[in-house]
Design a protein around this motif. Structure first.
Motif, short mmCIF file in Angstrom:
data_model
loop_
_atom_site.label_atom_id
_atom_site.label_comp_id
_atom_site.label_asym_id
_atom_site.label_seq_id
_atom_site.Cartn_x
_atom_site.Cartn_y
_atom_site.Cartn_z
N ALA A 20 39.39 8.95 -26.41
CA ALA A 20 39.73 10.29 -26.88
C ALA A 20 39.75 10.35 -28.41
CB ALA A 20 41.08 10.72 -26.31
N LEU A 21 40.13 9.25 -29.05
CA LEU A 21 40.15 9.22 -30.51
C LEU A 21 38.75 9.15 -31.10
CD1 LEU A 21 43.18 6.86 -31.19
CD2 LEU A 21 43.05 9.32 -31.65
N SER A 22 37.78 8.72 -30.32
CA SER A 22 36.41 8.62 -30.79
C SER A 22 35.78 10.00 -30.91
CB SER A 22 35.58 7.77 -29.83
OG SER A 22 34.21 7.85 -30.17
N ASP A 23 35.06 10.24 -31.99
CA ASP A 23 34.37 11.51 -32.17
C ASP A 23 33.07 11.55 -31.37
OD1 ASP A 23 36.31 12.44 -33.87
OD2 ASP A 23 35.28 11.76 -35.68
N HIS A 24 32.68 10.45 -30.77
CA HIS A 24 31.39 10.38 -30.08
C HIS A 24 31.51 10.43 -28.57
CE1 HIS A 24 29.68 9.50 -33.98
NE2 HIS A 24 30.59 8.54 -34.13
N ILE A 25 32.71 10.55 -28.05
CA ILE A 25 32.92 10.57 -26.60
C ILE A 25 33.60 11.88 -26.23
CG2 ILE A 25 34.07 9.45 -24.66
CD1 ILE A 25 33.87 6.82 -26.23
N SER A 26 33.00 12.60 -25.28
CA SER A 26 33.52 13.91 -24.88
C SER A 26 34.57 13.76 -23.79
CB SER A 26 32.38 14.79 -24.37
OG SER A 26 31.90 14.30 -23.14
N PHE A 27 35.33 14.86 -23.57
CA PHE A 27 36.29 14.89 -22.47
C PHE A 27 35.56 14.68 -21.15
CE2 PHE A 27 39.23 17.57 -25.23
CZ PHE A 27 40.14 16.56 -25.40
N GLY A 28 34.35 15.20 -21.04
CA GLY A 28 33.57 15.05 -19.81
C GLY A 28 33.27 13.59 -19.50
N GLN A 29 32.93 12.82 -20.52
CA GLN A 29 32.66 11.40 -20.31
C GLN A 29 33.93 10.66 -19.91
OE1 GLN A 29 30.89 11.10 -24.25
NE2 GLN A 29 29.02 10.28 -23.32
N ILE A 30 35.05 11.03 -20.51
CA ILE A 30 36.32 10.41 -20.13
C ILE A 30 36.65 10.76 -18.69
CG2 ILE A 30 38.80 10.30 -20.61
CD1 ILE A 30 38.09 10.97 -23.57
N SER A 31 36.46 12.02 -18.33
CA SER A 31 36.72 12.47 -16.96
C SER A 31 35.86 11.74 -15.95
CB SER A 31 36.47 13.97 -16.84
OG SER A 31 37.36 14.69 -17.64
N ASP A 32 34.58 11.58 -16.27
CA ASP A 32 33.67 10.88 -15.37
C ASP A 32 34.09 9.43 -15.14
OD1 ASP A 32 32.16 13.19 -15.19
OD2 ASP A 32 30.61 12.50 -16.59
N GLN A 33 34.51 8.77 -16.19
CA GLN A 33 34.84 7.35 -16.10
C GLN A 33 36.23 7.10 -15.50
OE1 GLN A 33 33.99 5.19 -19.65
NE2 GLN A 33 34.84 3.29 -18.87
N HIS A 34 37.21 7.96 -15.82
CA HIS A 34 38.59 7.68 -15.41
C HIS A 34 39.16 8.71 -14.44
CE1 HIS A 34 39.19 4.27 -18.07
NE2 HIS A 34 38.53 4.95 -19.00
N ASN A 35 38.37 9.71 -14.08
CA ASN A 35 38.79 10.72 -13.11
C ASN A 35 40.07 11.44 -13.55
OD1 ASN A 35 38.39 12.23 -10.81
ND2 ASN A 35 39.63 10.88 -9.54
N VAL A 36 40.09 11.88 -14.82
CA VAL A 36 41.20 12.67 -15.36
C VAL A 36 40.63 13.94 -15.98
CG1 VAL A 36 42.75 10.72 -15.82
CG2 VAL A 36 41.13 11.41 -17.56
N THR A 37 41.41 15.01 -15.94
CA THR A 37 40.97 16.28 -16.51
C THR A 37 41.24 16.27 -18.02
OG1 THR A 37 43.11 17.35 -16.24
CG2 THR A 37 41.59 17.46 -14.35
N PRO A 38 40.60 17.19 -18.74
CA PRO A 38 40.91 17.30 -20.18
C PRO A 38 42.40 17.55 -20.45
CG PRO A 38 38.87 18.43 -19.73
CD PRO A 38 39.44 18.02 -18.39
N GLN A 40 44.86 16.47 -18.66
CA GLN A 40 45.54 15.19 -18.44
C GLN A 40 45.32 14.25 -19.62
OE1 GLN A 40 43.75 14.34 -14.62
NE2 GLN A 40 45.68 14.74 -13.54
N VAL A 41 44.10 14.29 -20.20
CA VAL A 41 43.83 13.47 -21.39
C VAL A 41 44.76 13.90 -22.51
CG1 VAL A 41 42.13 12.89 -23.16
CG2 VAL A 41 41.43 13.00 -20.77
N LYS A 42 44.92 15.21 -22.70
CA LYS A 42 45.81 15.70 -23.75
C LYS A 42 47.25 15.27 -23.49
CE LYS A 42 42.84 19.66 -24.45
NZ LYS A 42 42.68 21.09 -24.16
N ALA A 43 47.68 15.29 -22.24
CA ALA A 43 49.04 14.85 -21.89
C ALA A 43 49.21 13.36 -22.16
CB ALA A 43 49.34 15.18 -20.43
#
Length: 72
Positions: A20-38, A40-43
């Motif tokens: 999430a701190l990386s400017d090159h990785i989107s919330f979508g990529q995080i969601s795909d890899q860890h099955n969390v919503t944007p 949830q990432v913010k939380a």
């Protein structure tokens, strides 16, 4: 958030924060890899970062999102 934190290992939480701190990785990529919503990432970020660091991160995400069509 408490139930989400219980389902994720400390290593997974750390990886989500790093992504999430990386400017090159989107919330979508995080969601795909860890099955969390944007939301949830913010939380997770709110729970893992100091308050000032969280606010700075949210401001950066918002500012970049305003300038770029596809960001986070």
């Amino acid at each position: 958030m408490a139930s989400l934190s219980n389902n994720l290992s400390p290593a997974q939480l750390s990886e989500i924060v790093e992504m999430a701190l990386s400017d090159h990785i989107s919330f979508g990529q995080i969601s795909d890899q860890h099955n969390v919503t944007p939301d949830q990432v913010k939380a997770i970020m709110r729970a893992q970062l100091k308050p000032g660091s969280y606010r700075a991160w949210r401001k950066r995400v918002r500012d970049f999102g305003d300038r770029r069509e596809h960001y986070k």
